[in-house]
Design a protein around this motif. Structure first.
Motif, PDB file in Angstrom:
ATOM      1  N   GLU A 265       2.094   2.100  -3.768  1.00  0.00           N
ATOM      2  CA  GLU A 265       1.709   2.938  -4.788  1.00  0.00           C
ATOM      3  C   GLU A 265       0.802   4.216  -4.540  1.00  0.00           C
ATOM      4  N   PRO A 266       1.253   4.654  -5.237  1.00  0.00           N
ATOM      5  CA  PRO A 266       0.342   6.464  -4.992  1.00  0.00           C
ATOM      6  C   PRO A 266      -1.006   6.223  -4.864  1.00  0.00           C
ATOM      7  N   LYS A 267      -1.928   5.838  -6.270  1.00  0.00           N
ATOM      8  CA  LYS A 267      -2.966   5.787  -5.327  1.00  0.00           C
ATOM      9  C   LYS A 267      -3.535   5.871  -4.113  1.00  0.00           C
ATOM     10  N   TRP A 268      -2.817   4.615  -3.229  1.00  0.00           N
ATOM     11  CA  TRP A 268      -3.375   4.078  -2.327  1.00  0.00           C
ATOM     12  C   TRP A 268      -2.897   5.291  -0.505  1.00  0.00           C
ATOM     13  N   PHE A 269      -2.349   6.303  -1.264  1.00  0.00           N
ATOM     14  CA  PHE A 269      -2.012   7.707  -0.298  1.00  0.00           C
ATOM     15  C   PHE A 269      -3.220   8.254   0.276  1.00  0.00           C
ATOM     16  N   VAL A 270      -3.695   8.934  -0.807  1.00  0.00           N
ATOM     17  CA  VAL A 270      -4.614   9.867   0.210  1.00  0.00           C
ATOM     18  C   VAL A 270      -6.002   8.633   0.597  1.00  0.00           C
ATOM     19  N   PRO A 271      -6.178   7.270   0.085  1.00  0.00           N
ATOM     20  CA  PRO A 271      -7.109   7.210   1.590  1.00  0.00           C
ATOM     21  C   PRO A 271      -6.865   6.460   2.806  1.00  0.00           C
ATOM     22  N   VAL A 272      -5.643   5.940   2.430  1.00  0.00           N
ATOM     23  CA  VAL A 272      -5.179   5.434   4.120  1.00  0.00           C
ATOM     24  C   VAL A 272      -5.085   7.302   4.406  1.00  0.00           C
ATOM     25  N   TYR A 273      -4.202   8.032   4.166  1.00  0.00           N
ATOM     26  CA  TYR A 273      -4.308   9.087   4.934  1.00  0.00           C
ATOM     27  C   TYR A 273      -5.997   9.883   5.629  1.00  0.00           C
TER      28      TYR A 273
ATOM     29  N   PHE B 205       0.891  -1.211   0.150  1.00  0.00           N
ATOM     30  CA  PHE B 205       0.332  -0.126   0.117  1.00  0.00           C
ATOM     31  C   PHE B 205       1.055   1.083   0.321  1.00  0.00           C
ATOM     32  N   MET B 206       1.756   1.270   0.687  1.00  0.00           N
ATOM     33  CA  MET B 206       2.748   2.103   0.489  1.00  0.00           C
ATOM     34  C   MET B 206       4.151   2.753   0.117  1.00  0.00           C
TER      35      MET B 206
END
Lengths: 315, 379
Positions: free
Chosen positions: A171-179, A168-169
């Motif tokens: 992959e750019p597309k997961w940054f906002v959802p995880v944040y 997850f950390m």
């Protein structure tokens, strides 16, 4: 003639009274000394320092000795190749956080307020407040641990459900959802305190008369509770609107990896890296000023709008 | 009895059960990650790595504890954090409480103006770089004061404290004390402070938690590792992953990861211990505050009307003017500066030592031209 005389003596009396009022409270002014020094030195003097955004700051020449370059720093920033990406990232993180994590504390407070069991209410409150006290560093540490591709519990769960583990950390597309999700986990409970206090302030007679009229709990939430806490909601919305461009630097910076940098580089982290690590003081002050001005405009316009629409506002 | 009968209609029963369901899910969602960290820490690392630890710890060990206490920088971080938190919090509380009390007095000349200036700092600030330059200028860089003084007062806490004094100290009390010849300082120390233990406790706890948890100021203002607070040490362990000195005795990659994870779970727990100790006090104070009607109003009022007096229009305009007053001089000076169209020629003589070929040196100037948008002629 006498008229002028009396007016003069009145004004003198007024001046004397003012002086008297000030000297009478000299002890209070002594109490104020730390406050005044602090705000003048650490809050207002840096505002004077903003002028290096319009100068080419050189440490040897000092703030006022450096040459003026007009709006060059701003031009450079707006023309920079990474400017659109930075804006996009900043906005998606902040708007995502605002849209998802602003209403949740309100909903939690409304639900808690209607809970019949006081004991259970206390349990839920005590538990949901706890993550607020976890530091940003530990929070991000937990994120990395839980999302680790080899040993993280989330990926174990995905594997057990038949999916393939993800990094997850990275992959750019997961940054906002995880944040945003971690923000919700951490701040929803604590955020509900303010609304619970506002709900406790609603007069019980309103609820009693609604009960007599046969209103259900849901109806009472809709017609008594929500209008009752509307002023608090509006104030919080205004304060949050002021933070749109000023998203949590601390967390985003820690969550950055070299692989997700394309979505995780936001304006504050850019300022930190360029300013602190590469010493481009003037450029980054200009970027910071650009951010602050947008925030100021946002907060004032949301304030204006809410005064127009709901007749309650912060200023 | 009868009231209860009216209250629970069919719709309400459904509502209540859905409500319980949602809140129970919330409860589990928040509590499970915290619980998991504890069981992962006391379980056998291999079992955690294999994903077997879900509900209960497997083969509990105290291996993690031993490892953690052999880590020197963690201990020094812990010590530093305790010192910074203690000194910082005392300064925070003294400055906030004394200033907030003075500004809560309506008979103080200029309290509205000062309050407005303080509120303004909540929505506009100098930003990271000017603050950094100020800290360097004052000689605070790489000292503990850099972590304490720039945040000596939080505007928000200041406003909460001031609202508390306004709401809880009745004017009659002051009048009576003044009639008896009591001075302002005496009134504050012998009457106001004893009445304000709850706000003192709240301020103390809020500031202490902020100090304990902050890492950013340390990141930019401290340069020597020996002064690092706990959070910065944690950052290295948890995120930057510099555990070489601890785990270099472990041969295989997987085992290294297992041990690394174990240590991470451990430091999360250890670093949260002081907060865990303070936590019951927090909930207690919050409960008391909620039971006391007066305190409810404090919370609400401090959000609702931060600046008192004057009409909202006037306040908005004042805020705006303040912002303009700070910006306009800079903009005017900036506008008077010769723009890009004016060609200014500087003659500079640069003597260079021959490096490996002229091509490299020309490359440097080309780069300079690109970066600075300045045309460079060679003679």
């Amino acid at each position: 003639m006498t008229d002028i005389m009396s007016r003069k003596s009145v004004s003198r009396k007024k001046g004397y009274r003012m002086l008297h009022r000030m000297t009478a409270h000299w002890q209070l002014y002594i109490f104020l000394i730390p406050t005044i020094i602090y705000f003048a030195l650490f809050r207002y003097y840096p505002m004077y320092g903003i002028q290096i955004a319009f100068r080419n700051y050189k440490a040897i020449k000092g703030i006022s000795g450096s040459t003026w370059v007009g709006l060059d720093n701003f031009r450079y920033f707006f023309a920079a190749a990474d400017f659109p990406q930075l804006m996009m990232n900043t906005l998606s993180v902040s708007i995502g956080t605002l849209v998802l994590s602003f209403p949740l504390p309100i909903i939690l407070a409304l639900l808690l307020n209607q809970l019949p069991s006081q004991k259970y209410k206390k349990l839920v409150q005590t538990t949901t407040y706890a993550p607020h006290f976890i530091s940003t560093v530990v929070m991000v540490g937990m994120i990395f641990l839980f999302l680790s591709p080899s040993s993280g519990i989330i990926n174990k769960l995905i594997a057990r459900l038949g999916g393939t583990p993800r990094h997850f950390m990275a992959e750019p597309k997961w940054f906002v959802p995880v944040y945003v999700l971690s923000e919700i986990w951490q701040s929803t409970g604590w955020g509900s305190i303010l609304y619970l206090a506002a709900l406790a302030g609603i007069s019980p007679e309103l609820h009693e008369s609604a009960l007599v009229d046969g209103a259900s709990k849901f109806q009472r939430i809709l017609h008594i509770d929500i209008p009752g806490i509307m002023p608090t909601i509006v104030v919080m919305l205004i304060l949050n609107a002021g933070k749109i461009m000023n998203v949590g630097f601390e967390k985003a910076y820690l969550m950055q990896t070299s692989l997700n940098i394309s979505t995780s580089e936001i304006i504050p982290t850019y300022v930190y890296k360029r300013g602190m690590l590469k010493s481009q003081f003037s450029l980054t002050t200009a970027v910071g000023l650009f951010e602050s001005v947008i925030n100021l405009v946002l907060i004032l316009s949301v304030n204006w709008l809410s005064r127009r629409v709901t007749e309650s506002s912060l200023f | 009895m009868r009231k209860k009968h009216i209250a629970r209609t069919r719709a309400d029963v459904i509502f209540d059960s859905v409500n319980y369901l949602i809140l129970t899910l919330c409860l589990l969602g928040v509590a499970y990650p915290l619980y998991f960290i504890v069981i992962a820490f006391i379980s056998e690392p291999a079992a955690v790595y294999a994903g077997k630890v879900v509900w209960l710890p497997i083969h509990p060990t105290m291996e993690g504890y031993k490892r953690i206490f052999s880590y020197a920088s963690l201990l020094s971080g812990f010590r530093n954090s305790l010192l910074y938190t203690l000194v910082g919090t005392v300064i925070n509380v003294i400055c906030t409480i004394s200033g907030a009390y003075a500004l809560s007095r309506k008979d103080l000349m200029g309290h509205n103006v000062l309050m407005m200036l303080i509120t303004f700092t909540m929505i506009f600030s100098g930003g990271m770089i000017p603050n950094y330059l100020l800290v360097r200028f004052l000689g605070l860089y790489n000292t503990m004061w850099a972590l304490i003084l720039p945040g000596a007062i939080s505007s928000w806490n200041f406003i909460v404290a001031r609202t508390f004094f306004q709401q809880t100290i009745p004017d009659e009390l002051l009048e009576a004390a003044v009639l008896d010849g009591c001075s302002d300082a005496r009134f504050f120390f012998s009457i106001v402070l004893p009445l304000s233990s709850s706000i003192l406790a709240v301020m103390f706890l809020f500031y202490a938690v902020t100090h304990w948890n902050s890492y950013f100021n340390a990141l930019i203002y401290l340069s020597s590792q020996s002064k690092y607070p706990l959070q910065l040490v944690l950052r290295n362990i948890l995120i930057v992953n510099t555990l070489d000195d601890m785990v270099n005795d472990v041969a295989t990659q997987a085992a290294q990861q297992q041990l690394g994870d174990l240590i991470k779970y451990g430091v999360i727990i250890i670093s949260s211990l002081p907060l865990l100790i303070l936590y019951p006090f927090f909930t207690e104070i919050l409960r008391q505050r909620r039971h006391d009607r007066r305190h409810q109003r404090v919370m609400q009022r401090s959000t609702r009307s931060i600046i008192k007096g004057g009409n909202p229009m006037k306040r908005s305009v004042l805020c705006f003017l303040l912002a303009l007053a700070l910006l306009v001089p800079n903009l005017v000076l900036a506008a008077n500066f010769p723009s890009e169209d004016d060609n200014v020629t500087y003659k500079v003589q640069i003597r260079m030592r021959p490096m490996n070929g002229d091509a490299d040196q020309m490359g440097i100037f080309q780069l300079l031209e690109e970066r600075t948008h300045v045309h460079i002629d060679f003679e």
